[in-house]
Structure formats: C-alpha cells, structure tokens
Scaffold this motif. Structure first.
Motif, PDB file in Angstrom:
ATOM      1  N   ILE A  74       0.838  -1.198   0.000  1.00  0.00           N
ATOM      2  CA  ILE A  74       0.000   0.000   0.000  1.00  0.00           C
ATOM      3  C   ILE A  74       0.874   1.249   0.000  1.00  0.00           C
ATOM      4  N   ASN A  75       0.486   2.224  -0.814  1.00  0.00           N
ATOM      5  CA  ASN A  75       1.113   3.542  -0.776  1.00  0.00           C
ATOM      6  C   ASN A  75       0.048   4.602  -1.028  1.00  0.00           C
ATOM      7  N   GLN A  76       0.432   5.863  -1.072  1.00  0.00           N
ATOM      8  CA  GLN A  76      -0.542   6.940  -1.214  1.00  0.00           C
ATOM      9  C   GLN A  76      -1.304   6.865  -2.529  1.00  0.00           C
ATOM     10  N   ALA A  77      -0.700   6.266  -3.543  1.00  0.00           N
ATOM     11  CA  ALA A  77      -1.344   6.196  -4.850  1.00  0.00           C
ATOM     12  C   ALA A  77      -2.269   4.992  -5.003  1.00  0.00           C
ATOM     13  N   THR A  78      -2.297   4.121  -4.012  1.00  0.00           N
ATOM     14  CA  THR A  78      -3.131   2.916  -4.107  1.00  0.00           C
ATOM     15  C   THR A  78      -4.612   3.295  -4.166  1.00  0.00           C
ATOM     16  N   LYS A 123      -7.496  -0.614  -0.807  1.00  0.00           N
ATOM     17  CA  LYS A 123      -7.318  -0.407   0.624  1.00  0.00           C
ATOM     18  C   LYS A 123      -8.522  -0.926   1.408  1.00  0.00           C
ATOM     19  N   GLU A 124      -9.710  -0.663   0.901  1.00  0.00           N
ATOM     20  CA  GLU A 124     -10.921  -1.083   1.622  1.00  0.00           C
ATOM     21  C   GLU A 124     -11.089  -2.599   1.603  1.00  0.00           C
ATOM     22  N   GLN A 125     -10.783  -3.225   0.485  1.00  0.00           N
ATOM     23  CA  GLN A 125     -10.885  -4.678   0.423  1.00  0.00           C
ATOM     24  C   GLN A 125      -9.854  -5.334   1.337  1.00  0.00           C
ATOM     25  N   GLN A 126      -8.666  -4.774   1.400  1.00  0.00           N
ATOM     26  CA  GLN A 126      -7.671  -5.291   2.345  1.00  0.00           C
ATOM     27  C   GLN A 126      -8.171  -5.152   3.779  1.00  0.00           C
ATOM     28  N   ALA A 127      -8.762  -3.999   4.104  1.00  0.00           N
ATOM     29  CA  ALA A 127      -9.233  -3.780   5.469  1.00  0.00           C
ATOM     30  C   ALA A 127     -10.353  -4.750   5.829  1.00  0.00           C
ATOM     31  N   VAL A 183     -17.985  -9.225   1.185  1.00  0.00           N
ATOM     32  CA  VAL A 183     -18.077 -10.543   1.827  1.00  0.00           C
ATOM     33  C   VAL A 183     -16.935 -11.430   1.362  1.00  0.00           C
ATOM     34  N   ALA A 184     -16.611 -11.368   0.070  1.00  0.00           N
ATOM     35  CA  ALA A 184     -15.507 -12.183  -0.445  1.00  0.00           C
ATOM     36  C   ALA A 184     -14.206 -11.829   0.265  1.00  0.00           C
ATOM     37  N   ALA A 185     -13.914 -10.532   0.394  1.00  0.00           N
ATOM     38  CA  ALA A 185     -12.674 -10.110   1.043  1.00  0.00           C
ATOM     39  C   ALA A 185     -12.635 -10.553   2.500  1.00  0.00           C
ATOM     40  N   PHE A 186     -13.761 -10.406   3.207  1.00  0.00           N
ATOM     41  CA  PHE A 186     -13.841 -10.845   4.599  1.00  0.00           C
ATOM     42  C   PHE A 186     -13.569 -12.347   4.688  1.00  0.00           C
ATOM     43  N   GLN A 187     -14.159 -13.117   3.778  1.00  0.00           N
ATOM     44  CA  GLN A 187     -13.978 -14.564   3.806  1.00  0.00           C
ATOM     45  C   GLN A 187     -12.536 -14.959   3.511  1.00  0.00           C
ATOM     46  N   PHE A 188     -11.881 -14.238   2.597  1.00  0.00           N
ATOM     47  CA  PHE A 188     -10.473 -14.531   2.340  1.00  0.00           C
ATOM     48  C   PHE A 188      -9.670 -14.386   3.621  1.00  0.00           C
ATOM     49  N   GLY A 189      -9.991 -13.351   4.403  1.00  0.00           N
ATOM     50  CA  GLY A 189      -9.287 -13.136   5.665  1.00  0.00           C
ATOM     51  C   GLY A 189      -9.612 -14.186   6.698  1.00  0.00           C
ATOM     52  N   PHE A 190     -10.882 -14.552   6.799  1.00  0.00           N
ATOM     53  CA  PHE A 190     -11.288 -15.535   7.790  1.00  0.00           C
ATOM     54  C   PHE A 190     -10.669 -16.893   7.493  1.00  0.00           C
ATOM     55  N   ALA A 191     -10.555 -17.220   6.223  1.00  0.00           N
ATOM     56  CA  ALA A 191     -10.017 -18.525   5.829  1.00  0.00           C
ATOM     57  C   ALA A 191      -8.494 -18.537   5.747  1.00  0.00           C
ATOM     58  N   THR A 214      -1.158 -12.355   5.535  1.00  0.00           N
ATOM     59  CA  THR A 214      -0.388 -12.249   4.295  1.00  0.00           C
ATOM     60  C   THR A 214      -1.295 -12.408   3.073  1.00  0.00           C
ATOM     61  N   ARG A 215      -2.391 -13.165   3.215  1.00  0.00           N
ATOM     62  CA  ARG A 215      -3.364 -13.278   2.116  1.00  0.00           C
ATOM     63  C   ARG A 215      -3.994 -11.914   1.835  1.00  0.00           C
ATOM     64  N   CYS A 216      -4.290 -11.179   2.872  1.00  0.00           N
ATOM     65  CA  CYS A 216      -4.914  -9.867   2.707  1.00  0.00           C
ATOM     66  C   CYS A 216      -3.960  -8.887   2.039  1.00  0.00           C
ATOM     67  N   ALA A 217      -2.690  -8.952   2.407  1.00  0.00           N
ATOM     68  CA  ALA A 217      -1.697  -8.062   1.823  1.00  0.00           C
ATOM     69  C   ALA A 217      -1.490  -8.346   0.334  1.00  0.00           C
ATOM     70  N   GLN A 218      -1.921  -9.507  -0.117  1.00  0.00           N
ATOM     71  CA  GLN A 218      -1.779  -9.862  -1.532  1.00  0.00           C
ATOM     72  C   GLN A 218      -2.877  -9.257  -2.399  1.00  0.00           C
ATOM     73  N   ILE A 219      -3.921  -8.710  -1.796  1.00  0.00           N
ATOM     74  CA  ILE A 219      -4.979  -8.086  -2.588  1.00  0.00           C
ATOM     75  C   ILE A 219      -4.393  -6.862  -3.287  1.00  0.00           C
ATOM     76  N   ASP A 220      -4.367  -6.905  -4.602  1.00  0.00           N
ATOM     77  CA  ASP A 220      -3.752  -5.835  -5.377  1.00  0.00           C
ATOM     78  C   ASP A 220      -4.635  -5.490  -6.569  1.00  0.00           C
ATOM     79  N   GLU A 221      -4.133  -4.629  -7.417  1.00  0.00           N
ATOM     80  CA  GLU A 221      -4.938  -4.153  -8.545  1.00  0.00           C
ATOM     81  C   GLU A 221      -5.324  -5.294  -9.479  1.00  0.00           C
ATOM     82  N   ALA A 222      -4.411  -6.231  -9.707  1.00  0.00           N
ATOM     83  CA  ALA A 222      -4.713  -7.344 -10.607  1.00  0.00           C
ATOM     84  C   ALA A 222      -5.861  -8.185 -10.065  1.00  0.00           C
ATOM     85  N   GLU A 223      -5.835  -8.483  -8.768  1.00  0.00           N
ATOM     86  CA  GLU A 223      -6.925  -9.268  -8.184  1.00  0.00           C
ATOM     87  C   GLU A 223      -8.238  -8.511  -8.252  1.00  0.00           C
TER      88      GLU A 223
END
Length: 477
Positions: A176-180, A185-189, A247-255, A259-268
């Motif tokens: 994450i940076n200022q240009a993200t 950012k919200e999906q990671q959170a 819900v998808a992002a929350f589930q990725f975190g729960f499961a 480090t999975r959350c930090a992988q959420i990027d523009e491509a995903e």
C-alpha cells in the motif's frame, strides 16, 4: 488521510436495492466449503457478543462518556490490538505499535476537529493516518449498528478501521502507498477484519465470542447494509465494494492469514470485483433503478427464458412454472417457490415472491429486490437439473449444489442474447437473500438450509465465476 467507511446515510441509502438488467464480469477462485465446517472450524450455534464477567479494557480515549458504546469500542480495540501485536511480528517480521489516539465523539453534539474534519453531524468511524488515530461516533452510528445487527457489527466496523491502521504501519510491506486506489485499501481492510474474526471464533479474544453459524452469518449479512450504494463505480475515490465483493474479502481473511490480505492488489481487484455503474439499459419500473416487477408476466417469462438458456447444455427437460399451488406427494412445500420432482414442476407463491422482490422505500422496511426473488425461483429450477442428472435432492450437499447452480445461472446472464441481465446491486441482493434464515438459494428440495452462511456464499460464488460444470463436480456429495 482519513479512511471513512461507515457513514450512517449509506446505511439508509443501502435499503434501496436494484435489479436485473446489466452485466458483471470477473474470474474467481474458491476452496471447497465443507458443510460441516466453516473454513475448517466446527459450526457452532452458541451466543455471540461480549463475554460475560470480563472486566472492561483500560485504554486512554479522548472525549468518551464511559457509556455502553464507548465500552464496546474500547474492548474491541483492545482485543484487535492484542491480535495484531501477535500477527505483525509473526507474519511480517514487524513490531506492532498501538494506534496513538483513540477518539470518541457524539455526532449529535457539538462538533470537534478530528483529522481536519468537524464531527458535527458526521455519523462515522474512521482511521486517520495524519495523527495515527481511530475515531467513532458513539451518538448515532454505533447505537444504530448495535440496534440493527447486534454488537458484533460494531466490532466489525472497528476491526476494519484497525485494518487501515495496519496498512499505514506496514506501508510498502503490505503493498500500500498513497497512490493505491481506495477500493484496494478497503478490500484489504475487510480482509484484515476477517483475520481478526477467525481469532475470535477460535476462542482467543478476551472480550468477545462468536458462533460460526448464526453469529458469523449475521456478520456476513451486515455487509449488505454497509456496502457502497448500487451504481457506485469501483474506480471512484472512496469506493469500498459491493456486498458481494466485501463478503468475499472478509472470507479470504477468515479462511487465511494476514499475508493473504496483503496480496490483494490491482490485478486481483480487476479480476473479481463486480461493482459497476448503472448504464442506459438499466430499467426503472417505479421500484428503484434496475428493478422489475416480479409478478409481471413479462418478467417471469424473461426469468424462465434465462434459466432455460443457462442450463440448456444439461439436456434436462425444463420444469413447468405455475403460479398455482399443487399437491406434491414426496416433498415438503416451500415458499416462495416449490419444486415437485414427481411432476417436474415449480409452483410459485406470487404474493410471497412480491414481498421479497419489492425493494423498500428509503427509511422503511420492505423486501430486497427483484434479483433476490428471481434467485429463489432459480434455486428450485436448479433442483430440476440435479434430478435430471441423477443427484439426490435432499441433504446439505444438495443445498450447496443448489447455491452453486443458482450462482451459475446468475453468471450466465452475462452471455450474449440473454434479455434478463444483471444490474448494479443485483449480486448484493443475492448476498442478502442467501444469508436469510429461510432462504431457498442454498436449501434442498424440502427447504432445509445449509447452516453455514460461509459455505452458502462460497458455493454461490463458485457457480457465478466458474459455471455449472464445477457445481456437479465439486458438490457431488
């Protein structure tokens, strides 16, 4: 700058749903949900909320009144900080530093300046990187969430805001940076909030407990009411995502782990985000943008046509649809639609279908929207496909196949030549209805619902992204 996520007006506006006319795209992935588990944890049905008999946490808060909402917020943040004090060194080799300021305010009272913002009338909760602070409105927002969805909805909000603090503390380590873009950012959170809830579900939280059945289902259902308004572009500054996406992002975190959350990027995000703007084809029949009247014969004809096209490769004889009740000797009747294997027919209870399919007016109670109603009918159509291909129609595996096949129908409305097409907000209606206690979208022929909302959503998402072929392979029994 501040990450503002939970404005009260958004909660009210979210009650106006939307319907079927336009398309979504994307690709997905999903590990097989186990009907007896929630991401590897046993399904539990106990109490959710504050643990009884546990002393309140002692954190320094500016402007607090010592009331119930502040105690709930403080206990949440104390537990979330304990979680991240464990996880940052373990996952990122970085020491966790607690947030420097915690600020409570009453949006109905005299405003105070926080993060270059006057809080008068601002029903909100947010993280501000300018001074490393988390602030919340104890006067309107937190009580509204607690009254509507219970205390764990407040925990969800504040765990999400702490997720933004983690992003700030990780910086480039977390991608994450200022240009993200804000959607990343919200999906990671949301994903980081899912990490924390897994920790709570494992019994490690000092102040809170949550059942992995009804409790977690309610947290997932809350996402429908805190989503972006239908028609909001994912590219808009401040976009958080649709309920389907959140819900998808929350589930990725729960499961997974952080480090999975930090992988959420523009491509995903580009591959899976369904959130879109309305376009000129979206219809308005006086029910809200994009909604059709579900008891209009033309709408029902379009629904039947879309179902036949979605499953025409199965070779199954299409079931007949009728709006009159009929006796079926071998299964229980379900509402708002019922499938009879003996006659290969679906009977529809139009008054009940209308209740689900009519979106509520602003600030009033009501149904959900046309897609929620259409998906209920589609679920019974999915049973006819299972019968024709030799699958059992009773039991939890049938419920998951039904959810998956209903998702496949939703995804098939993206094909050329389909006249009933997805509109912005439709998949959010699916999330809301899918997580309802008596929803048929993930129920067997007798209406017995798969107990894990987590598994229901996973199965629906599998079908939506990967089609009906996966449904019969993956949920074979």
């Amino acid at each position: 700058m501040a990450r503002r996520a939970w404005v009260a007006a958004t909660l009210v506006a979210a009650l106006v749903s939307t319907g079927c006319t336009q398309v979504v795209s994307g690709a997905g992935r999903s590990e097989r949900p186990d009907v007896t588990k929630v991401a590897g944890l046993d399904i539990t049905t106990g109490e959710s909320g504050a643990k009884p008999g546990v002393a309140d946490a002692d954190l320094q808060v500016e402007g607090g009144d010592g009331g119930e909402m502040d105690r709930l917020a403080i206990n949440t943040l104390a537990d979330v900080e304990e979680y991240w004090a464990e996880q940052l060194p373990a996952r990122f080799n970085k020491e966790f530093q607690p947030v420097k300021r915690l600020v409570s305010y009453d949006s109905n009272g005299e405003g105070v300046e926080i993060c270059r913002t006057n809080t008068a009338g601002v029903a909100n909760a947010f993280y501000c990187s300018l001074d490393d602070s988390i602030a919340w409105d104890r006067g309107e927002l937190l009580p509204m969430l607690d009254d509507a969805f219970g205390p764990m909805s407040v925990v969800t909000v504040l765990a999400h805001e702490m997720g933004h603090a983690i992003q700030y503390k990780l910086g480039e380590i977390g991608g994450i940076n200022q240009a993200t873009p804000s959607i990343i950012k919200e999906q990671q959170a949301d994903c980081y909030a899912g990490n924390f809830f897994r920790w709570v579900a494992e019994g490690k939280s000092k102040h809170f407990r949550i059942s992995t059945g009804p409790g977690l289902n309610q947290v997932l259902a809350t996402m429908f009411f805190i989503r972006d308004a239908a028609g909001t572009s994912a590219e808009k500054q401040g976009a958080h995502g649709s309920a389907f996406d959140r819900v998808a992002a929350f589930q990725f975190g729960f499961a997974g782990d952080p480090t999975r959350c930090a992988q959420i990027d523009e491509a995903e995000i580009k591959a899976r985000i369904t959130q879109q703007k309305f376009d000129s084809q979206d219809q308005d029949k006086g029910l809200g943008k994009g909604n059709l009247k579900v008891d209009d014969q033309k709408s029902l004809d379009l629904l039947e046509e879309s179902l036949q096209k979605a499953f025409n490769q199965s070779g199954a004889t299409p079931p007949s649809l009728t709006d009159s009740a009929s006796d079926c000797p071998d299964v229980s009747e379900t509402s708002p639609a019922s499938y009879c294997p003996a006659t290969n027919s679906i009977s529809i209870d139009l008054p009940d279908l209308v209740k689900i399919g009519t979106p509520p007016k602003r600030g009033q109670k009501g149904g959900i929207g046309d897609f929620a109603a259409f998906a209920e009918v589609a679920s019974r159509y999915a049973l006819s496909i299972q019968k024709a291909t030799g699958y059992e129609l009773e039991g939890p595996a049938a419920g998951l196949r039904t959810a998956c096949l209903t998702g496949a129908w939703a995804g098939a409305t993206n094909q050329n030549g389909v006249r009933l097409r997805l509109s912005s907000g439709d998949l959010d209606e699916a999330v809301a209805e899918l997580l309802a206690d008596k929803s048929l979208i993930a129920a067997d022929v007798n209406g017995t619902v798969v107990p894990s909302g987590f598994a229901r959503v996973e199965a629906f998402r599998d079908g939506f992204y990967q089609g009906s072929g996966l449904c019969t392979r993956k949920y074979s029994g």
